[in-house]
Scaffold this active site. Structure first.
Site, PDB file in Angstrom:
ATOM      1  N   MET A  77      18.886  -1.248  36.591  1.00 46.99           N
ATOM      2  CA  MET A  77      20.347  -1.315  36.517  1.00 46.99           C
ATOM      3  C   MET A  77      20.790  -2.762  36.393  1.00 46.99           C
ATOM      4  O   MET A  77      20.294  -3.620  37.115  1.00 46.99           O
ATOM      5  CB  MET A  77      20.937  -0.725  37.804  1.00 46.99           C
ATOM      6  CG  MET A  77      22.377  -1.144  38.118  1.00 46.99           C
ATOM      7  SD  MET A  77      22.841  -0.840  39.858  1.00 46.99           S
ATOM      8  CE  MET A  77      23.273   0.869  39.811  1.00 46.99           C
ATOM      9  N   ASN A  78      21.728  -3.058  35.452  1.00 47.17           N
ATOM     10  CA  ASN A  78      22.492  -4.304  35.590  1.00 47.17           C
ATOM     11  C   ASN A  78      23.974  -3.983  35.542  1.00 47.17           C
ATOM     12  O   ASN A  78      24.391  -3.046  36.238  1.00 47.17           O
ATOM     13  CB  ASN A  78      22.001  -5.444  34.687  1.00 47.17           C
ATOM     14  CG  ASN A  78      22.016  -5.239  33.188  1.00 47.17           C
ATOM     15  OD1 ASN A  78      21.271  -4.442  32.679  1.00 47.17           O
ATOM     16  ND2 ASN A  78      22.832  -5.983  32.481  1.00 47.17           N
ATOM     17  N   ASP A  79      24.787  -4.746  34.844  1.00 47.78           N
ATOM     18  CA  ASP A  79      26.251  -4.729  34.990  1.00 47.78           C
ATOM     19  C   ASP A  79      26.929  -3.369  35.223  1.00 47.78           C
ATOM     20  O   ASP A  79      26.599  -2.378  34.559  1.00 47.78           O
ATOM     21  CB  ASP A  79      26.920  -5.244  33.711  1.00 47.78           C
ATOM     22  CG  ASP A  79      26.298  -6.480  33.155  1.00 47.78           C
ATOM     23  OD1 ASP A  79      25.380  -7.023  33.769  1.00 47.78           O
ATOM     24  OD2 ASP A  79      26.738  -6.901  32.077  1.00 47.78           O
ATOM     25  N   GLN A  95      24.679  -0.602  33.056  1.00 48.83           N
ATOM     26  CA  GLN A  95      23.611  -0.977  32.140  1.00 48.83           C
ATOM     27  C   GLN A  95      22.298  -0.451  32.723  1.00 48.83           C
ATOM     28  O   GLN A  95      21.987  -0.709  33.894  1.00 48.83           O
ATOM     29  CB  GLN A  95      23.566  -2.502  31.990  1.00 48.83           C
ATOM     30  CG  GLN A  95      24.787  -3.074  31.289  1.00 48.83           C
ATOM     31  CD  GLN A  95      24.735  -2.838  29.794  1.00 48.83           C
ATOM     32  OE1 GLN A  95      24.030  -3.526  29.078  1.00 48.83           O
ATOM     33  NE2 GLN A  95      25.477  -1.850  29.313  1.00 48.83           N
ATOM     34  N   SER A 129      27.364  -4.002  27.695  1.00 53.35           N
ATOM     35  CA  SER A 129      28.476  -3.744  28.613  1.00 53.35           C
ATOM     36  C   SER A 129      29.804  -3.446  27.939  1.00 53.35           C
ATOM     37  O   SER A 129      30.059  -3.874  26.809  1.00 53.35           O
ATOM     38  CB  SER A 129      28.639  -4.926  29.560  1.00 53.35           C
ATOM     39  OG  SER A 129      27.612  -4.870  30.514  1.00 53.35           O
ATOM     40  N   ARG A 135      30.639  -9.958  23.069  1.00 56.94           N
ATOM     41  CA  ARG A 135      30.304  -8.759  23.862  1.00 56.94           C
ATOM     42  C   ARG A 135      31.189  -8.538  25.084  1.00 56.94           C
ATOM     43  O   ARG A 135      31.926  -9.390  25.507  1.00 56.94           O
ATOM     44  CB  ARG A 135      28.841  -8.830  24.305  1.00 56.94           C
ATOM     45  CG  ARG A 135      28.455 -10.058  25.098  1.00 56.94           C
ATOM     46  CD  ARG A 135      26.951  -9.999  25.424  1.00 56.94           C
ATOM     47  NE  ARG A 135      26.499 -11.179  26.148  1.00 56.94           N
ATOM     48  CZ  ARG A 135      26.037 -12.281  25.557  1.00 56.94           C
ATOM     49  NH1 ARG A 135      25.973 -12.367  24.240  1.00 56.94           N
ATOM     50  NH2 ARG A 135      25.645 -13.315  26.290  1.00 56.94           N
ATOM     51  N   GLU A 142      30.422 -14.292  29.728  1.00 55.65           N
ATOM     52  CA  GLU A 142      30.169 -12.860  29.637  1.00 55.65           C
ATOM     53  C   GLU A 142      31.165 -12.092  30.519  1.00 55.65           C
ATOM     54  O   GLU A 142      31.746 -12.629  31.456  1.00 55.65           O
ATOM     55  CB  GLU A 142      28.745 -12.547  30.124  1.00 55.65           C
ATOM     56  CG  GLU A 142      27.655 -13.275  29.338  1.00 55.65           C
ATOM     57  CD  GLU A 142      26.250 -12.805  29.705  1.00 55.65           C
ATOM     58  OE1 GLU A 142      25.498 -12.474  28.790  1.00 55.65           O
ATOM     59  OE2 GLU A 142      25.901 -12.767  30.907  1.00 55.65           O
TER      60      GLU A 142
HETATM   61  C1  FRU Z   1      25.546  -9.583  31.548  1.00 53.97           C
HETATM   62  C2  FRU Z   1      24.992  -9.118  30.223  1.00 53.97           C
HETATM   63  C3  FRU Z   1      26.132  -8.727  29.300  1.00 53.97           C
HETATM   64  C4  FRU Z   1      25.493  -7.755  28.376  1.00 53.97           C
HETATM   65  C5  FRU Z   1      24.526  -7.041  29.286  1.00 53.97           C
HETATM   66  C6  FRU Z   1      23.264  -6.581  28.629  1.00 53.97           C
HETATM   67  O1  FRU Z   1      24.726  -9.388  32.623  1.00 53.97           O
HETATM   68  O2  FRU Z   1      24.180 -10.109  29.661  1.00 53.97           O
HETATM   69  O3  FRU Z   1      26.735  -9.831  28.648  1.00 53.97           O
HETATM   70  O4  FRU Z   1      26.421  -6.907  27.800  1.00 53.97           O
HETATM   71  O5  FRU Z   1      24.235  -7.923  30.337  1.00 53.97           O
HETATM   72  O6  FRU Z   1      22.551  -5.722  29.444  1.00 53.97           O
END
Ligand code: FRU
Length: 493
Positions: free
Chosen positions: A36-38, A54, A98, A166, A222
């Protein structure tokens, strides 16, 4: 539905069953399986909060990026829904990055995200092309729009990079019109935020560069968010490649807010103040939602790109969200408080008043790894201020993490060096907290694998993940000098 999405849905359902509940955070959302990210698409839809994120279901590291989907009534108990988006089209085959969500005029749920596809460039280099795409759905299934991508390099201002374009954040104005802000950088690779508008959420028009970094905070910006709060306007951004500034900003990936005013007529944002959002170690890419009752609630990814190296591939999941936080502005500054719904999860109260101590102190019933505990501290002696106060937790003979305050140095420090980490990632961070008399209020929220410290009623927050063995559940206090302390503690149940 594409085969790629169908496969992801089947896979996550099967694999999730193999994970024991106690191996996860209890009230912080964590990856259903894999990575998991954002936070993405944080919205209130059909009577519930929706939070996408994410997601790489297939490994506990970043990879094939999908959108996972979770739903909650109170932002603390989450139900994982089937994955919402998969990288299954030409324009997003290298990732559904994201984005955000709003409700359309006809009641459908609109997602806007960044589609990524690697393409050979004229100079002979393969590069990520980033463009904005939409998907429309009913809160479970989403269909990508046939006109995707709906915003691409033709919609960039002069010099705007198509490789770093993005993270659209949508909102709707009172008249129903749609707007979004998108992260971008210019020819010098310096961050800027672009503003776009639309009448229906599908046909979009470039408006202007809302704000430029001018080399102040890192490079690429971002994950923007842009909203009004307590009579001010706030822009959240997560810049990459930051240089440190005192104890306010640290090196690497950071998060900050710019507070100012916004003239809707001329679409002009005027900055007045900037501030870090989290002074701890693990926090990035926050996103907000406006709750039905008017609260502005923020959730961040409770990790940071610079400290992901602490991950162990043996764990089947990696990545947690922060506790949702209620935002407000006082004296022109951002304040954050844990969402009040957390109080509904409080067990019995344990309370100590005016405990005066020096050296090490342990208190009956003060222990645990799912805890909400508030400490109010002052010096027992106003002539002779204590030199250091510390609270240690997730502790046993071998491990501990601590928060310490040194009034003479005006620093608050989080230290997870002895939390069981076996990697040379960042383990300590300090923030500037001035109170020469030694008065400080610390509210600590522990949930299995994390700590979030709210300082002086939300003036600052420090977050960190700690993957310490759950058997380490002691809490103790330390004073160099003489400290007087009040403690109010609840287990989270
Ligand atoms: C931020 C990021 C966003 C991008 C996403 C990709 O953590 O780099 O800019 O959309 O993660 O997973």
């Amino acid at each position: 539905m594409s085969q790629i999405l169908r496969d992801a849905r089947k896979y996550e359902e099967l694999m999730e069953k193999k994970l024991a509940k106690q191996e996860r955070p209890e009230f912080h959302l964590s990856a259903r399986i894999g990575w998991m990210n954002d936070p993405n698409g944080f919205s209130f839809y059909k009577g519930k909060y929706h939070l996408f994120y994410q997601y790489n279901p297939y490994a506990s590291h970043w990879g094939s990026i999908h959108w996972a989907h979770a739903v909650s009534q109170d932002l603390l108990h989450w139900e994982q829904f089937p994955a919402a988006l998969a990288p299954d089209n030409d324009y997003d085959r290298d990732g559904c990055f994201s984005g955000s969500a709003v409700t359309m005029e006809d009641g459908r749920h609109l997602l806007m995200y960044t589609g990524v596809s690697k393409e050979m460039q004229p100079e002979g280099e393969m590069k990520d092309i980033q463009s904005q795409c939409i998907a429309i759905g009913d809160g479970i299934d989403y269909e990508k729009h046939p006109r995707n991508p709906i915003l691409h390099k033709e919609h960039l201002p002069e010099g705007g990079s198509p490789y770093d374009f993005r993270d659209p954040k949508l909102w709707r104005e009172e008249d129903g019109s749609f707007f979004c802000v998108i992260g971008n950088c210019d020819k010098e690779k310096d961050g800027q935020i672009l503003l776009y508008s639309s009448k229906d959420g599908i046909d979009w028009k470039y408006e202007k560069i809302l704000i430029k970094n001018h080399g102040r905070f890192g490079k690429m910006w971002e994950c923007p968010d842009f909203f009004s709060l307590d009579g001010k306007q706030v822009l959240l951004v997560s810049p990459q490649d930051m240089l440190p500034q005192g104890f306010e900003y640290h090196n690497g990936n950071g998060t900050l807010c710019l507070i100012g005013t916004y003239d809707k007529e001329t679409k002009t944002f005027t900055e007045e103040h900037n501030q870090a959002i989290d002074y701890g170690i693990d926090f990035y890419a926050p996103q907000t939602v406006l709750a039905k009752d008017g609260r502005r609630i923020m959730i961040g990814w409770m990790q940071n790109w610079d400290s992901c190296g602490g991950n162990s591939e043996e764990r089947a999941w990696f990545g947690q969200m922060s506790l949702p936080r209620e935002l407000s502005i006082k004296n022109g500054k951002l304040y954050q408080q844990p969402i009040r719904e957390l109080e509904n999860m409080h067990g019995t109260q344990v309370k100590y008043e005016n405990i005066t101590f020096t050296d090490i102190l342990k208190l009956d019933h003060i222990k645990g790894r799912k805890v909400d505990m508030e400490l109010s501290i002052h010096s027992a002696n106003t002539e002779n201020i204590y030199r250091k106060f510390a609270v240690r937790f997730a502790q046993n003979e071998k491990f501990q993490t601590s928060i310490s305050f040194r009034p003479y140095e005006s620093t608050l420090k989080i230290d997870r060096k002895f939390s069981g980490s076996r990697r040379a990632i960042i383990h300590q961070r300090r923030s500037f907290v001035k109170n020469e008399a030694g008065e400080i209020k610390l509210r600590l929220i522990l949930d299995h694998f994390s700590v979030e410290v709210f300082v002086n009623d939300g003036e600052q927050v420090l977050s960190a993940t700690i993957y310490t063995d759950l058997a380490a559940d002691n809490i103790s206090f330390f004073a160099d000098g003489i400290v007087t302390m009040n403690v109010v503690k609840y287990d989270i149940i």
